[in-house]
Structures are given as structure tokens and as C-alpha cells.
Design a protein around this motif. Structure first.
Motif, PDB file in Angstrom:
ATOM      1  N   PRO A  16       0.838  -1.210   0.000  1.00 16.73           N
ATOM      2  CA  PRO A  16       0.000   0.000   0.000  1.00 16.73           C
ATOM      3  C   PRO A  16       0.869   1.254   0.000  1.00 16.73           C
ATOM      4  O   PRO A  16       1.881   1.324   0.698  1.00 16.73           O
ATOM      5  CB  PRO A  16      -0.796  -0.113   1.299  1.00 16.73           C
ATOM      6  N   LYS A  17       0.462   2.228  -0.808  1.00  9.73           N
ATOM      7  CA  LYS A  17       1.183   3.496  -0.903  1.00  9.73           C
ATOM      8  C   LYS A  17       0.327   4.560  -0.221  1.00  9.73           C
ATOM      9  O   LYS A  17      -0.782   4.850  -0.665  1.00  9.73           O
ATOM     10  CB  LYS A  17       1.409   3.862  -2.367  1.00  9.73           C
ATOM     11  N   LEU A  18       0.831   5.131   0.874  1.00  4.10           N
ATOM     12  CA  LEU A  18       0.099   6.141   1.638  1.00  4.10           C
ATOM     13  C   LEU A  18       0.562   7.530   1.219  1.00  4.10           C
ATOM     14  O   LEU A  18       1.754   7.813   1.168  1.00  4.10           O
ATOM     15  CB  LEU A  18       0.325   5.961   3.144  1.00  4.10           C
ATOM     16  N   ARG A  19      -0.416   8.395   0.908  1.00  2.60           N
ATOM     17  CA  ARG A  19      -0.124   9.781   0.535  1.00  2.60           C
ATOM     18  C   ARG A  19      -1.115  10.698   1.233  1.00  2.60           C
ATOM     19  O   ARG A  19      -2.056  10.245   1.868  1.00  2.60           O
ATOM     20  CB  ARG A  19      -0.250   9.944  -0.985  1.00  2.60           C
ATOM     21  N   SER A  26      -5.567  11.581   4.403  1.00  2.93           N
ATOM     22  CA  SER A  26      -4.749  10.428   4.050  1.00  2.93           C
ATOM     23  C   SER A  26      -5.482   9.586   3.011  1.00  2.93           C
ATOM     24  O   SER A  26      -6.697   9.412   3.087  1.00  2.93           O
ATOM     25  CB  SER A  26      -4.495   9.554   5.274  1.00  2.93           C
ATOM     26  N   VAL A  27      -4.728   9.039   2.068  1.00  5.04           N
ATOM     27  CA  VAL A  27      -5.283   8.116   1.085  1.00  5.04           C
ATOM     28  C   VAL A  27      -4.224   7.064   0.766  1.00  5.04           C
ATOM     29  O   VAL A  27      -3.057   7.393   0.559  1.00  5.04           O
ATOM     30  CB  VAL A  27      -5.766   8.835  -0.199  1.00  5.04           C
ATOM     31  N   TRP A  59      -9.491   5.714   2.168  1.00  4.54           N
ATOM     32  CA  TRP A  59      -9.397   7.098   2.638  1.00  4.54           C
ATOM     33  C   TRP A  59      -9.240   7.177   4.145  1.00  4.54           C
ATOM     34  O   TRP A  59      -9.692   6.322   4.881  1.00  4.54           O
ATOM     35  CB  TRP A  59     -10.647   7.870   2.221  1.00  4.54           C
ATOM     36  N   ARG A  60      -8.602   8.265   4.571  1.00  2.00           N
ATOM     37  CA  ARG A  60      -8.475   8.695   5.962  1.00  2.00           C
ATOM     38  C   ARG A  60      -7.919   7.599   6.875  1.00  2.00           C
ATOM     39  O   ARG A  60      -6.889   7.036   6.592  1.00  2.00           O
ATOM     40  CB  ARG A  60      -9.801   9.260   6.450  1.00  2.00           C
ATOM     41  N   GLU A 100     -13.364   1.729  -4.068  1.00  2.00           N
ATOM     42  CA  GLU A 100     -13.172   2.601  -2.909  1.00  2.00           C
ATOM     43  C   GLU A 100     -13.578   1.799  -1.677  1.00  2.00           C
ATOM     44  O   GLU A 100     -14.754   1.538  -1.447  1.00  2.00           O
ATOM     45  CB  GLU A 100     -14.020   3.856  -3.031  1.00  2.00           C
ATOM     46  N   ALA A 101     -12.592   1.388  -0.912  1.00  2.00           N
ATOM     47  CA  ALA A 101     -12.805   0.448   0.187  1.00  2.00           C
ATOM     48  C   ALA A 101     -13.605   1.056   1.333  1.00  2.00           C
ATOM     49  O   ALA A 101     -13.379   2.190   1.739  1.00  2.00           O
ATOM     50  CB  ALA A 101     -11.472  -0.066   0.707  1.00  2.00           C
TER      51      ALA A 101
END
Length: 168
Positions: A16-19, A26-27, A59-60, A100-101
Motif C-alpha cells: 500500500p502506498k500512503l499519501r 490520508s489516502v 481514505w483517511r 473505494e474500500a
């Protein structure tokens, strides 16, 4: 509103890539590969079907938890809303599909896991109170009220709406 929901069971193709977005949310993004298997009686063997690759967006807090918890190759179960997005690249219209989980977890049919609840501090909120300790009504600050003299009240008895008597 009709939404297409989907649950995918598979393995993480990448970590997973967190940005963070420009607004500070956060996404996390990752891909899941799901390959169906069936038993072929003629061959007396298990046969793999075509692999489905799904891009997942979290998200978040879900995104932060996914980035801390999941690694490439791990078996997962992901459920969420399935979206189609169109974009243009090199003057060509392209289509991308994204899940979108709403929830992500390890596939416990293929291993064990431990769960640790994360306690994130709530954002600090300041509530102004009056001399009796009751929150102050600041609705005039965000409602588009013309003037206090034009305020209305509902008489609970007959249910009539009438102008509120002026304080002057």
C-alpha cells in the motif's frame, strides 16, 4: 442512490502506498489480484481461471491503518464501492476502474491475525458556553439570516408559523 458494491478476495500485488491530499486527508492505494480456482474432473486437477486485478483506494483512517498493517503478497478481503473513472492521457480518453474500500481485512481462511485498536485523538473543538454552561447559539454566523426581526417561530399547539415578537 444506487451504488455498485463489490467484495474481492485475493492477494496484495504491491505494498500500500500512503499519501496526503492537498487538503490533508490520508489516502492509500494498492492492487489486489483475485484468481478463481476450480477442479477440472477431466484433468483431475485444480485449474486457475483468469486473474482479476483491482485497484483499491482507502481514505483517511482506513488508509493509514492499511498502510501500517498490510504487506505485498498477503491474502485480503476488501469490500467497497466500485467506480468507473474516465481520464485523458496523450489525447486519448481512457477508463479506469477503482474499488473505494469501506472495509479491508486479512483473509483468515488462509492465516491468523491479531487486532489492535488504534485510538486517534479527536480534533480539539472549542465550544463557547454562556453563564449557565449552555452552548451559545452562533447560528447567525453561518446562516444567511436577514435580521433578527424577521425570525419565525412554530407554535407547537396548532402548528402555526408566525413571526417572533421583537425584543424592542
Amino acid at each position: 442512490m444506487n451504488e455498485t458494491t463489490m467484495t474481492v478476495v485475493g492477494n496484495l500485488v504491491d505494498a500500500p502506498k500512503l499519501r496526503r491530499t492537498k487538503s490533508g486527508h490520508s489516502v492509500a492505494n494498492f492492487r489486489v489480484a483475485s484468481t478463481p480456482r476450480r477442479f477440472d474432473r477431466e484433468k483431475s486437477a485444480w485449474v486457475d481461471g483468469d486473474t482479476l486485478f483491482v485497484t483499491v483506494t482507502c481514505w483517511r483512517a482506513l488508509g493509514e491503518n492499511v498502510a501500517q498493517s498490510l504487506r505485498k503478497g498477503q491474502p485480503v478481503v476488501v469490500t467497497g464501492r466500485y467506480y468507473q473513472r474516465e481520464y485523458e492521457q496523450e489525447e486519448t480518453l481512457r477508463t479506469a476502474y477503482e474499488l473505494e474500500a469501506l472495509a479491508v481485512g486479512p483473509d483468515l481462511s488462509r492465516g491468523v491475525a491479531t487486532f489492535e485498536k488504534v485510538n486517534r485523538p479527536a480534533p480539539a473543538a472549542h465550544v463557547e458556553v454562556d453563564e449557565h454552561g449552555i452552548p451559545v447559539d452562533r447560528s447567525d454566523d453561518y446562516l444567511d439570516v436577514i435580521s433578527e426581526q424577521s425570525a419565525m417561530v412554530v407554535d407547537a399547539g396548532p402548528g402555526e408559523v408566525r413571526e417572533l415578537a421583537s425584543a424592542s
